[in-house]
Design an enzyme around this catalytic site. Structure first.
Site, mmCIF file in Angstrom:
data_model
loop_
_atom_site.group_PDB
_atom_site.id
_atom_site.type_symbol
_atom_site.label_atom_id
_atom_site.label_comp_id
_atom_site.label_asym_id
_atom_site.label_seq_id
_atom_site.Cartn_x
_atom_site.Cartn_y
_atom_site.Cartn_z
ATOM 1 N N GLY A 181 0.793 -1.225 0.000
ATOM 2 C CA GLY A 181 0.000 0.000 0.000
ATOM 3 C C GLY A 181 0.825 1.274 0.000
ATOM 4 N N ILE A 240 -6.420 3.019 -0.534
ATOM 5 C CA ILE A 240 -6.258 2.157 -1.709
ATOM 6 C C ILE A 240 -6.271 0.714 -1.232
ATOM 7 C CG2 ILE A 240 -4.777 1.576 -3.664
ATOM 8 C CD1 ILE A 240 -3.628 4.508 -3.251
ATOM 9 N N ASN A 469 8.956 8.301 0.305
ATOM 10 C CA ASN A 469 8.913 7.003 0.970
ATOM 11 C C ASN A 469 10.052 6.804 1.967
ATOM 12 O OD1 ASN A 469 6.552 6.099 -0.073
ATOM 13 N ND2 ASN A 469 7.414 4.474 -1.329
ATOM 14 N N TYR A 470 11.108 7.604 1.872
ATOM 15 C CA TYR A 470 12.110 7.622 2.932
ATOM 16 C C TYR A 470 11.684 8.710 3.915
ATOM 17 C CZ TYR A 470 15.228 4.764 -0.012
ATOM 18 O OH TYR A 470 15.784 3.760 -0.774
#
Length: 530
Positions: A181, A240, A469-470
Protein backbone atom coordinates in the site's frame (compact mmCIF):
# COMPACT_ATOMS: atom_id res chain seq x y z
CA UNK A 1 -6.97 -14.05 20.35
CA UNK A 2 -4.94 -15.54 17.52
CA UNK A 3 -2.19 -13.67 15.75
CA UNK A 4 -2.06 -11.97 12.35
CA UNK A 5 -3.94 -13.80 9.59
CA UNK A 6 -5.98 -15.81 12.14
CA UNK A 7 -7.83 -13.03 13.93
CA UNK A 8 -10.88 -14.13 15.89
CA UNK A 9 -14.09 -12.20 15.71
CA UNK A 10 -14.06 -9.48 18.35
CA UNK A 11 -16.34 -6.50 18.82
CA UNK A 12 -15.22 -4.34 21.70
CA UNK A 13 -17.67 -3.80 24.51
CA UNK A 14 -19.83 -0.79 23.79
CA UNK A 15 -19.63 0.16 27.44
CA UNK A 16 -15.93 0.94 26.86
CA UNK A 17 -14.54 3.47 29.30
CA UNK A 18 -14.38 6.70 27.34
CA UNK A 19 -11.24 7.96 29.03
CA UNK A 20 -8.75 5.90 27.04
CA UNK A 21 -5.15 5.68 28.16
CA UNK A 22 -2.87 6.81 25.35
CA UNK A 23 0.79 6.65 26.33
CA UNK A 24 1.18 8.50 29.64
CA UNK A 25 -1.79 10.85 29.13
CA UNK A 26 -5.58 10.65 29.18
CA UNK A 27 -7.60 11.86 26.22
CA UNK A 28 -11.32 12.24 26.30
CA UNK A 29 -13.06 10.65 23.32
CA UNK A 30 -16.80 11.28 23.43
CA UNK A 31 -17.15 9.85 19.90
CA UNK A 32 -15.33 6.53 20.20
CA UNK A 33 -18.34 4.67 21.60
CA UNK A 34 -20.51 5.89 18.74
CA UNK A 35 -17.75 4.97 16.30
CA UNK A 36 -17.70 1.38 17.62
CA UNK A 37 -21.47 1.17 17.55
CA UNK A 38 -21.40 2.40 13.96
CA UNK A 39 -18.92 -0.32 13.02
CA UNK A 40 -21.07 -3.04 14.53
CA UNK A 41 -24.17 -1.83 12.72
CA UNK A 42 -22.74 -1.19 9.28
CA UNK A 43 -20.11 -3.92 9.00
CA UNK A 44 -20.64 -7.01 6.88
CA UNK A 45 -21.51 -9.66 9.44
CA UNK A 46 -20.66 -12.53 7.08
CA UNK A 47 -16.95 -11.68 7.41
CA UNK A 48 -16.12 -10.96 11.08
CA UNK A 49 -14.20 -7.75 11.60
CA UNK A 50 -11.46 -7.69 14.23
CA UNK A 51 -11.49 -4.59 16.41
CA UNK A 52 -8.94 -4.08 19.16
CA UNK A 53 -9.23 -1.44 21.89
CA UNK A 54 -6.81 -0.81 24.79
CA UNK A 55 -9.06 -2.96 26.99
CA UNK A 56 -8.36 -6.00 24.81
CA UNK A 57 -5.49 -8.29 25.80
CA UNK A 58 -4.21 -8.47 22.21
CA UNK A 59 -4.22 -4.71 21.61
CA UNK A 60 -0.52 -4.14 22.34
CA UNK A 61 0.69 -7.16 20.39
CA UNK A 62 -1.41 -6.18 17.36
CA UNK A 63 -0.15 -2.60 17.58
CA UNK A 64 3.50 -3.68 17.83
CA UNK A 65 3.26 -6.42 15.22
CA UNK A 66 4.38 -4.09 12.44
CA UNK A 67 6.29 -1.33 14.22
CA UNK A 68 9.87 -1.49 12.98
CA UNK A 69 11.21 1.75 14.45
CA UNK A 70 11.66 1.48 18.22
CA UNK A 71 11.31 5.27 18.53
CA UNK A 72 7.57 4.65 18.23
CA UNK A 73 7.38 1.71 20.62
CA UNK A 74 7.88 3.66 23.84
CA UNK A 75 5.49 4.05 26.75
CA UNK A 76 5.11 7.76 25.99
CA UNK A 77 4.16 7.20 22.32
CA UNK A 78 0.52 8.14 21.81
CA UNK A 79 -1.61 5.13 21.02
CA UNK A 80 -4.75 4.70 18.86
CA UNK A 81 -8.24 4.57 20.34
CA UNK A 82 -8.74 1.35 18.40
CA UNK A 83 -7.15 -0.82 15.73
CA UNK A 84 -9.43 -2.10 12.98
CA UNK A 85 -7.91 -5.02 11.09
CA UNK A 86 -9.92 -4.96 7.89
CA UNK A 87 -10.89 -8.41 6.66
CA UNK A 88 -12.73 -7.15 3.56
CA UNK A 89 -13.20 -4.09 1.37
CA UNK A 90 -16.49 -3.55 3.19
CA UNK A 91 -14.62 -3.14 6.46
CA UNK A 92 -12.50 -0.40 4.91
CA UNK A 93 -15.64 1.38 3.71
CA UNK A 94 -17.24 1.01 7.14
CA UNK A 95 -14.20 2.34 8.98
CA UNK A 96 -14.01 5.40 6.74
CA UNK A 97 -17.74 6.08 6.99
CA UNK A 98 -17.90 5.66 10.78
CA UNK A 99 -14.70 7.60 11.46
CA UNK A 100 -15.81 10.52 9.33
CA UNK A 101 -19.29 10.68 10.83
CA UNK A 102 -17.78 10.72 14.34
CA UNK A 103 -14.95 13.14 13.59
CA UNK A 104 -12.17 10.64 14.29
CA UNK A 105 -9.02 10.59 12.20
CA UNK A 106 -7.65 7.37 10.77
CA UNK A 107 -4.11 6.24 10.13
CA UNK A 108 -3.76 3.69 7.33
CA UNK A 109 -1.13 1.00 7.89
CA UNK A 110 -0.02 -1.81 5.59
CA UNK A 111 3.54 -3.01 6.21
CA UNK A 112 4.38 -0.61 9.03
CA UNK A 113 7.70 0.52 7.52
CA UNK A 114 6.81 4.21 7.69
CA UNK A 115 10.12 5.60 8.99
CA UNK A 116 8.39 8.31 11.05
CA UNK A 117 5.45 6.16 12.14
CA UNK A 118 2.91 8.47 10.48
CA UNK A 119 0.83 5.46 9.41
CA UNK A 120 0.22 4.43 13.03
CA UNK A 121 1.03 7.41 15.31
CA UNK A 122 -0.63 10.81 15.64
CA UNK A 123 -0.91 13.74 18.04
CA UNK A 124 -4.71 13.76 17.67
CA UNK A 125 -7.39 11.24 18.57
CA UNK A 126 -7.23 8.52 15.94
CA UNK A 127 -7.77 4.89 15.04
CA UNK A 128 -5.55 2.63 12.94
CA UNK A 129 -7.02 1.02 9.85
CA UNK A 130 -4.72 -1.98 9.49
CA UNK A 131 -4.74 -3.29 5.94
CA UNK A 132 -2.49 -6.26 6.54
CA UNK A 133 -5.24 -8.94 6.40
CA UNK A 134 -6.05 -7.77 2.85
CA UNK A 135 -3.13 -9.54 1.20
CA UNK A 136 -4.50 -11.31 -1.86
CA UNK A 137 -2.20 -11.53 -4.90
CA UNK A 138 -3.92 -12.69 -8.09
CA UNK A 139 -1.39 -13.20 -10.90
CA UNK A 140 -2.62 -13.63 -14.49
CA UNK A 141 0.35 -14.68 -16.60
CA UNK A 142 -1.70 -14.77 -19.81
CA UNK A 143 -2.32 -11.02 -19.63
CA UNK A 144 0.94 -10.31 -17.79
CA UNK A 145 -0.90 -8.52 -15.00
CA UNK A 146 -1.81 -9.00 -11.35
CA UNK A 147 -4.24 -7.58 -8.82
CA UNK A 148 -2.49 -7.01 -5.49
CA UNK A 149 -4.22 -5.95 -2.30
CA UNK A 150 -2.54 -3.22 -0.27
CA UNK A 151 -1.92 -5.38 2.79
CA UNK A 152 0.28 -7.79 0.87
CA UNK A 153 4.04 -7.47 1.23
CA UNK A 154 6.54 -7.18 -1.59
CA UNK A 155 7.72 -10.66 -0.64
CA UNK A 156 4.24 -12.10 -1.14
CA UNK A 157 4.04 -10.45 -4.54
CA UNK A 158 7.42 -11.83 -5.61
CA UNK A 159 6.55 -15.30 -4.29
CA UNK A 160 3.22 -15.44 -6.11
CA UNK A 161 4.72 -14.23 -9.39
CA UNK A 162 7.41 -16.92 -9.15
CA UNK A 163 4.79 -19.62 -8.57
CA UNK A 164 3.35 -18.80 -12.00
CA UNK A 165 6.45 -17.84 -14.01
CA UNK A 166 10.23 -17.59 -13.87
CA UNK A 167 10.35 -14.97 -16.62
CA UNK A 168 8.11 -12.35 -15.05
CA UNK A 169 8.88 -9.82 -12.32
CA UNK A 170 7.74 -6.47 -10.98
CA UNK A 171 9.88 -3.37 -10.36
CA UNK A 172 9.67 -2.53 -6.67
CA UNK A 173 11.76 -2.52 -3.52
CA UNK A 174 14.43 -4.88 -2.21
CA UNK A 175 13.09 -4.94 1.36
CA UNK A 176 10.43 -7.61 0.89
CA UNK A 177 8.71 -7.09 4.26
CA UNK A 178 7.47 -3.68 3.06
CA UNK A 179 3.71 -3.40 2.52
CA UNK A 180 2.36 -2.82 -0.98
CA UNK A 181 0.00 0.00 0.00
CA UNK A 182 2.49 2.65 1.08
CA UNK A 183 5.32 1.48 -1.16
CA UNK A 184 3.36 1.77 -4.39
CA UNK A 185 1.55 5.00 -3.53
CA UNK A 186 4.86 6.73 -2.73
CA UNK A 187 6.61 5.69 -5.93
CA UNK A 188 7.99 2.20 -5.48
CA UNK A 189 11.77 2.30 -5.84
CA UNK A 190 13.85 -0.76 -6.68
CA UNK A 191 16.69 -2.38 -8.59
CA UNK A 192 14.71 -2.79 -11.81
CA UNK A 193 14.10 0.94 -12.18
CA UNK A 194 16.87 1.57 -14.71
CA UNK A 195 15.18 -0.98 -16.98
CA UNK A 196 11.49 -0.47 -16.22
CA UNK A 197 11.10 2.62 -14.04
CA UNK A 198 9.30 2.68 -10.71
CA UNK A 199 6.35 0.65 -9.46
CA UNK A 200 4.05 3.57 -10.26
CA UNK A 201 5.21 3.52 -13.87
CA UNK A 202 3.79 0.01 -14.17
CA UNK A 203 0.42 0.38 -12.40
CA UNK A 204 -2.61 0.23 -14.67
CA UNK A 205 -5.60 0.32 -12.30
CA UNK A 206 -6.50 0.62 -8.64
CA UNK A 207 -9.40 0.34 -6.20
CA UNK A 208 -9.77 3.26 -3.83
CA UNK A 209 -12.24 3.93 -1.02
CA UNK A 210 -12.94 7.66 -1.03
CA UNK A 211 -14.01 9.91 1.85
CA UNK A 212 -17.65 8.99 1.23
CA UNK A 213 -16.89 5.31 1.67
CA UNK A 214 -17.39 4.55 -2.03
CA UNK A 215 -15.10 2.15 -3.89
CA UNK A 216 -13.74 3.62 -7.14
CA UNK A 217 -11.60 2.15 -9.89
CA UNK A 218 -9.52 4.02 -12.44
CA UNK A 219 -12.50 4.79 -14.63
CA UNK A 220 -14.77 6.05 -11.87
CA UNK A 221 -12.11 7.99 -9.94
CA UNK A 222 -10.87 9.68 -13.12
CA UNK A 223 -7.42 10.14 -14.57
CA UNK A 224 -6.48 13.04 -12.29
CA UNK A 225 -7.01 11.02 -9.13
CA UNK A 226 -5.39 7.94 -10.68
CA UNK A 227 -2.41 10.14 -11.51
CA UNK A 228 -2.24 11.47 -7.94
CA UNK A 229 -2.24 8.16 -6.09
CA UNK A 230 0.66 6.82 -8.18
CA UNK A 231 3.44 8.58 -6.30
CA UNK A 232 1.58 11.35 -4.49
CA UNK A 233 0.89 9.31 -1.38
CA UNK A 234 -2.39 7.43 -1.39
CA UNK A 235 -3.29 8.32 2.20
CA UNK A 236 -3.97 11.93 1.15
CA UNK A 237 -6.75 10.88 -1.22
CA UNK A 238 -8.39 7.76 0.16
CA UNK A 239 -7.70 4.18 1.16
CA UNK A 240 -6.26 2.16 -1.71
CA UNK A 241 -7.39 -1.42 -1.22
CA UNK A 242 -5.84 -2.96 -4.35
CA UNK A 243 -3.61 -2.24 -7.33
CA UNK A 244 -3.55 -3.75 -10.81
CA UNK A 245 0.02 -3.98 -12.03
CA UNK A 246 1.72 -4.75 -15.32
CA UNK A 247 4.37 -7.43 -14.91
CA UNK A 248 7.69 -7.05 -16.72
CA UNK A 249 9.84 -9.65 -18.50
CA UNK A 250 13.09 -10.94 -17.02
CA UNK A 251 15.43 -13.71 -18.22
CA UNK A 252 15.24 -17.14 -16.55
CA UNK A 253 18.58 -16.36 -14.86
CA UNK A 254 19.89 -13.02 -13.60
CA UNK A 255 23.37 -12.33 -12.27
CA UNK A 256 24.16 -10.76 -8.89
CA UNK A 257 27.40 -9.72 -7.21
CA UNK A 258 28.74 -7.84 -4.20
CA UNK A 259 32.24 -6.36 -4.51
CA UNK A 260 33.58 -4.79 -1.30
CA UNK A 261 36.26 -2.10 -1.24
CA UNK A 262 37.97 -0.53 1.77
CA UNK A 263 38.63 3.21 1.91
CA UNK A 264 42.13 2.29 3.09
CA UNK A 265 42.69 0.92 -0.39
CA UNK A 266 40.86 2.10 -3.53
CA UNK A 267 37.22 2.53 -2.45
CA UNK A 268 37.34 6.31 -2.87
CA UNK A 269 38.57 6.13 -6.45
CA UNK A 270 36.05 3.42 -7.32
CA UNK A 271 33.14 5.29 -5.69
CA UNK A 272 34.06 8.46 -7.55
CA UNK A 273 34.18 6.63 -10.89
CA UNK A 274 30.87 4.92 -10.08
CA UNK A 275 29.19 8.34 -10.03
CA UNK A 276 30.36 8.96 -13.59
CA UNK A 277 29.47 5.61 -15.13
CA UNK A 278 26.62 4.03 -13.14
CA UNK A 279 23.84 6.18 -14.70
CA UNK A 280 25.23 5.49 -18.19
CA UNK A 281 25.60 1.71 -17.96
CA UNK A 282 23.42 -0.72 -19.84
CA UNK A 283 19.79 -0.53 -18.67
CA UNK A 284 20.00 -4.18 -17.66
CA UNK A 285 22.60 -3.35 -15.01
CA UNK A 286 21.96 -1.80 -11.60
CA UNK A 287 24.86 -1.23 -9.19
CA UNK A 288 24.08 0.14 -5.74
CA UNK A 289 26.84 1.66 -3.59
CA UNK A 290 26.55 1.02 0.14
CA UNK A 291 29.17 2.62 2.42
CA UNK A 292 29.21 1.25 5.98
CA UNK A 293 31.50 1.43 8.99
CA UNK A 294 33.03 -1.97 9.83
CA UNK A 295 35.48 -2.24 12.73
CA UNK A 296 36.30 1.46 12.54
CA UNK A 297 36.84 1.53 8.77
CA UNK A 298 34.44 2.44 5.98
CA UNK A 299 33.82 -0.48 3.65
CA UNK A 300 32.02 0.35 0.41
CA UNK A 301 29.93 -2.43 -1.10
CA UNK A 302 29.13 -2.35 -4.82
CA UNK A 303 26.03 -4.52 -5.05
CA UNK A 304 24.86 -5.36 -8.54
CA UNK A 305 22.14 -7.07 -10.50
CA UNK A 306 22.25 -7.78 -14.22
CA UNK A 307 19.38 -9.05 -16.33
CA UNK A 308 21.53 -11.54 -18.17
CA UNK A 309 24.32 -14.13 -17.85
CA UNK A 310 27.75 -13.79 -16.29
CA UNK A 311 29.55 -14.10 -19.62
CA UNK A 312 27.79 -10.98 -20.92
CA UNK A 313 28.08 -9.03 -17.68
CA UNK A 314 31.79 -9.27 -16.88
CA UNK A 315 33.14 -7.87 -20.17
CA UNK A 316 30.47 -5.15 -20.13
CA UNK A 317 31.53 -3.96 -16.64
CA UNK A 318 35.26 -4.32 -17.28
CA UNK A 319 35.00 -2.14 -20.36
CA UNK A 320 32.91 0.64 -18.83
CA UNK A 321 33.95 0.36 -15.18
CA UNK A 322 37.32 -1.44 -14.94
CA UNK A 323 38.04 0.16 -11.55
CA UNK A 324 35.49 -2.18 -9.97
CA UNK A 325 37.64 -5.19 -10.83
CA UNK A 326 34.66 -7.46 -11.38
CA UNK A 327 35.63 -11.10 -11.89
CA UNK A 328 33.56 -14.06 -12.93
CA UNK A 329 33.93 -15.79 -9.56
CA UNK A 330 32.40 -12.76 -7.82
CA UNK A 331 29.13 -13.35 -9.70
CA UNK A 332 26.26 -15.76 -9.18
CA UNK A 333 23.45 -16.64 -11.57
CA UNK A 334 20.00 -17.37 -10.16
CA UNK A 335 16.31 -16.96 -10.98
CA UNK A 336 15.05 -13.43 -10.45
CA UNK A 337 12.92 -14.42 -7.45
CA UNK A 338 16.01 -15.79 -5.69
CA UNK A 339 17.77 -12.49 -6.28
CA UNK A 340 15.18 -10.85 -4.02
CA UNK A 341 16.56 -12.98 -1.18
CA UNK A 342 20.13 -12.01 -2.14
CA UNK A 343 19.27 -8.30 -1.90
CA UNK A 344 17.85 -8.94 1.57
CA UNK A 345 21.24 -10.39 2.59
CA UNK A 346 19.89 -13.89 3.11
CA UNK A 347 22.30 -16.78 2.40
CA UNK A 348 22.26 -18.61 -0.92
CA UNK A 349 19.90 -21.55 -0.74
CA UNK A 350 17.35 -19.83 1.50
CA UNK A 351 13.89 -21.22 0.77
CA UNK A 352 11.49 -18.96 -1.11
CA UNK A 353 9.03 -19.24 1.77
CA UNK A 354 11.25 -16.72 3.57
CA UNK A 355 9.54 -14.14 1.35
CA UNK A 356 6.24 -14.72 3.14
CA UNK A 357 5.25 -12.73 6.25
CA UNK A 358 5.20 -14.29 9.70
CA UNK A 359 3.09 -13.61 12.78
CA UNK A 360 6.16 -12.74 14.86
CA UNK A 361 6.78 -9.22 16.09
CA UNK A 362 9.64 -7.78 14.01
CA UNK A 363 12.99 -7.03 15.62
CA UNK A 364 13.03 -3.30 16.17
CA UNK A 365 15.84 -0.77 16.55
CA UNK A 366 15.93 2.94 16.98
CA UNK A 367 16.69 4.67 13.70
CA UNK A 368 16.43 7.87 11.72
CA UNK A 369 16.50 8.05 7.93
CA UNK A 370 16.92 10.88 5.44
CA UNK A 371 17.31 11.21 1.66
CA UNK A 372 19.02 13.34 -0.96
CA UNK A 373 19.37 13.56 -4.73
CA UNK A 374 22.81 14.06 -6.31
CA UNK A 375 23.04 15.85 -9.66
CA UNK A 376 26.81 16.42 -10.00
CA UNK A 377 29.60 14.06 -8.92
CA UNK A 378 30.83 14.43 -5.35
CA UNK A 379 34.59 15.26 -5.48
CA UNK A 380 37.11 12.74 -4.16
CA UNK A 381 38.22 15.13 -1.42
CA UNK A 382 34.62 15.38 -0.22
CA UNK A 383 34.23 11.59 -0.34
CA UNK A 384 37.19 11.27 2.01
CA UNK A 385 35.58 13.80 4.36
CA UNK A 386 32.36 11.79 4.22
CA UNK A 387 34.20 8.61 5.19
CA UNK A 388 35.88 10.43 8.08
CA UNK A 389 32.57 11.70 9.43
CA UNK A 390 30.98 8.28 9.09
CA UNK A 391 33.87 6.81 11.07
CA UNK A 392 33.52 9.48 13.73
CA UNK A 393 29.82 8.79 14.26
CA UNK A 394 30.28 5.03 13.68
CA UNK A 395 26.57 4.23 13.29
CA UNK A 396 25.74 5.70 9.86
CA UNK A 397 25.38 3.80 6.63
CA UNK A 398 24.23 4.98 3.25
CA UNK A 399 22.73 3.59 0.07
CA UNK A 400 23.44 5.27 -3.26
CA UNK A 401 20.94 4.18 -5.91
CA UNK A 402 21.89 4.92 -9.54
CA UNK A 403 19.67 6.70 -12.02
CA UNK A 404 19.86 6.73 -15.80
CA UNK A 405 18.19 4.35 -18.21
CA UNK A 406 14.40 4.30 -18.11
CA UNK A 407 14.32 6.88 -15.30
CA UNK A 408 15.61 9.54 -17.71
CA UNK A 409 13.02 8.71 -20.34
CA UNK A 410 9.88 9.29 -18.24
CA UNK A 411 8.56 12.83 -17.93
CA UNK A 412 8.74 14.34 -14.41
CA UNK A 413 5.02 15.11 -14.70
CA UNK A 414 3.95 11.63 -15.85
CA UNK A 415 3.30 10.78 -12.21
CA UNK A 416 3.61 12.92 -9.06
CA UNK A 417 7.13 11.46 -8.56
CA UNK A 418 9.25 14.20 -10.22
CA UNK A 419 12.81 13.01 -9.63
CA UNK A 420 13.71 11.85 -13.12
CA UNK A 421 16.23 13.19 -15.65
CA UNK A 422 19.17 15.14 -14.27
CA UNK A 423 19.82 12.96 -11.23
CA UNK A 424 22.90 10.80 -10.91
CA UNK A 425 21.72 8.92 -7.86
CA UNK A 426 19.51 8.93 -4.77
CA UNK A 427 21.07 8.73 -1.30
CA UNK A 428 19.43 7.17 1.72
CA UNK A 429 21.09 7.97 5.05
CA UNK A 430 20.44 5.62 7.94
CA UNK A 431 21.45 6.25 11.57
CA UNK A 432 20.69 3.46 14.05
CA UNK A 433 21.20 2.78 17.74
CA UNK A 434 20.20 0.32 20.45
CA UNK A 435 20.48 2.37 23.65
CA UNK A 436 17.27 3.37 25.38
CA UNK A 437 16.54 6.80 26.77
CA UNK A 438 16.15 10.43 25.83
CA UNK A 439 19.87 11.22 25.94
CA UNK A 440 20.73 8.50 23.42
CA UNK A 441 17.81 9.50 21.20
CA UNK A 442 18.89 13.14 21.13
CA UNK A 443 22.53 12.27 20.48
CA UNK A 444 21.86 10.02 17.51
CA UNK A 445 19.19 12.26 16.06
CA UNK A 446 21.76 15.07 16.17
CA UNK A 447 24.24 12.81 14.36
CA UNK A 448 21.69 12.31 11.60
CA UNK A 449 20.92 16.00 11.26
CA UNK A 450 24.54 17.15 11.38
CA UNK A 451 25.56 14.59 8.74
CA UNK A 452 22.68 15.75 6.55
CA UNK A 453 23.80 19.35 7.01
CA UNK A 454 27.36 18.40 6.07
CA UNK A 455 26.08 16.96 2.77
CA UNK A 456 24.37 20.22 1.75
CA UNK A 457 26.98 21.40 -0.80
CA UNK A 458 26.91 18.12 -2.71
CA UNK A 459 23.20 17.56 -3.29
CA UNK A 460 20.19 19.15 -5.00
CA UNK A 461 19.07 22.63 -4.01
CA UNK A 462 16.16 25.05 -4.54
CA UNK A 463 14.51 22.87 -3.45
CA UNK A 464 16.63 20.31 -1.69
CA UNK A 465 14.69 17.33 -2.98
CA UNK A 466 13.59 14.38 -0.86
CA UNK A 467 11.99 10.99 -1.49
CA UNK A 468 8.64 10.73 0.23
CA UNK A 469 8.91 7.00 0.97
CA UNK A 470 12.11 7.62 2.93
CA UNK A 471 9.91 9.44 5.39
CA UNK A 472 11.63 12.33 7.18
CA UNK A 473 9.60 14.69 9.34
CA UNK A 474 12.53 17.17 9.39
CA UNK A 475 11.83 18.28 5.80
CA UNK A 476 8.55 19.79 6.96
CA UNK A 477 5.19 18.87 8.46
CA UNK A 478 1.75 20.27 9.17
CA UNK A 479 0.59 20.46 12.76
CA UNK A 480 -2.69 18.51 13.16
CA UNK A 481 -4.47 21.68 14.31
CA UNK A 482 -3.35 23.42 11.12
CA UNK A 483 -4.06 20.58 8.71
CA UNK A 484 -5.05 22.79 5.75
CA UNK A 485 -2.04 25.10 5.84
CA UNK A 486 -0.60 25.72 2.38
CA UNK A 487 2.42 27.45 3.91
CA UNK A 488 3.39 24.37 5.93
CA UNK A 489 2.42 21.82 3.26
CA UNK A 490 4.34 23.57 0.50
CA UNK A 491 7.59 23.26 2.48
CA UNK A 492 7.67 19.48 2.24
CA UNK A 493 5.41 19.31 -0.81
CA UNK A 494 7.88 21.03 -3.13
CA UNK A 495 10.72 18.84 -1.86
CA UNK A 496 8.77 15.65 -2.50
CA UNK A 497 6.90 16.67 -5.65
CA UNK A 498 8.46 19.89 -7.03
CA UNK A 499 6.13 21.42 -9.69
CA UNK A 500 3.67 18.53 -9.29
CA UNK A 501 2.65 19.74 -5.83
CA UNK A 502 0.15 22.28 -7.19
CA UNK A 503 -1.62 19.65 -9.28
CA UNK A 504 -1.81 17.34 -6.27
CA UNK A 505 -3.50 20.11 -4.29
CA UNK A 506 -6.07 20.56 -7.07
CA UNK A 507 -6.77 16.81 -7.15
CA UNK A 508 -7.12 16.72 -3.37
CA UNK A 509 -9.67 19.52 -3.58
CA UNK A 510 -11.73 17.48 -6.04
CA UNK A 511 -11.78 14.15 -4.23
CA UNK A 512 -11.58 15.20 -0.56
CA UNK A 513 -12.50 18.87 -0.13
CA UNK A 514 -13.35 18.36 3.56
CA UNK A 515 -9.79 17.10 4.18
CA UNK A 516 -10.87 13.92 5.97
CA UNK A 517 -7.74 12.10 4.83
CA UNK A 518 -5.06 14.14 6.56
CA UNK A 519 -1.80 13.54 8.37
CA UNK A 520 1.40 15.43 9.11
CA UNK A 521 2.74 15.30 5.51
CA UNK A 522 -0.48 14.97 3.55
CA UNK A 523 -1.70 17.08 0.65
CA UNK A 524 -4.27 19.71 1.75
CA UNK A 525 -7.21 20.99 -0.34
CA UNK A 526 -7.28 24.57 -1.59
CA UNK A 527 -10.17 25.61 0.66
CA UNK A 528 -9.13 27.00 3.99
CA UNK A 529 -5.57 27.87 2.99
CA UNK A 530 -3.77 30.20 5.35
Amino acid sequence: MKTMGLFSFFIASLTIVLSVSLGNSKYQSPNIEQFLICLSKVSNATIPQAIYTPENASYTSILNLRIHNKRYKTQSTRKPLAIITAQSENHVQTTVTCARSNDIQIRIRSGGHDYEGLSYVSDVLYVILDMFPLQSVDVDIESGTAWVQSGATLGQLYYQIAKKSNVHAFPSGVCFTVGIGGHFSGGGYGNLMRKYGLSVDNIIDAKLVNANGVIQDRKSMGEDVFWAIRGGGGASFGVIVAWRIQLVPVPPQVTVFNVKKSVKEDATDVAYKWQLVAPKLDKDLFIRVEPNVVNGTVIVSFIGQFLGPIERLVPLVNEAFPELGLKQNYCTEMPWVNSTLFWYNLPTGTLLEALLPTSQEPPAMYFKSKSDYVKTPIPKTALKDIWDLMTKYNNIWMQWNPYGGRMEEISPSATPFPHREGNLFLIQYFVFWTEDGVEANNRYMNYSRSFYEFMTPFVSRSPREAFMNYRDIDVGAKHPSNSRSLKEASIYGTKFFKENFDRLVRVKTIIDPSNFFTYEQSIPPTSGYF
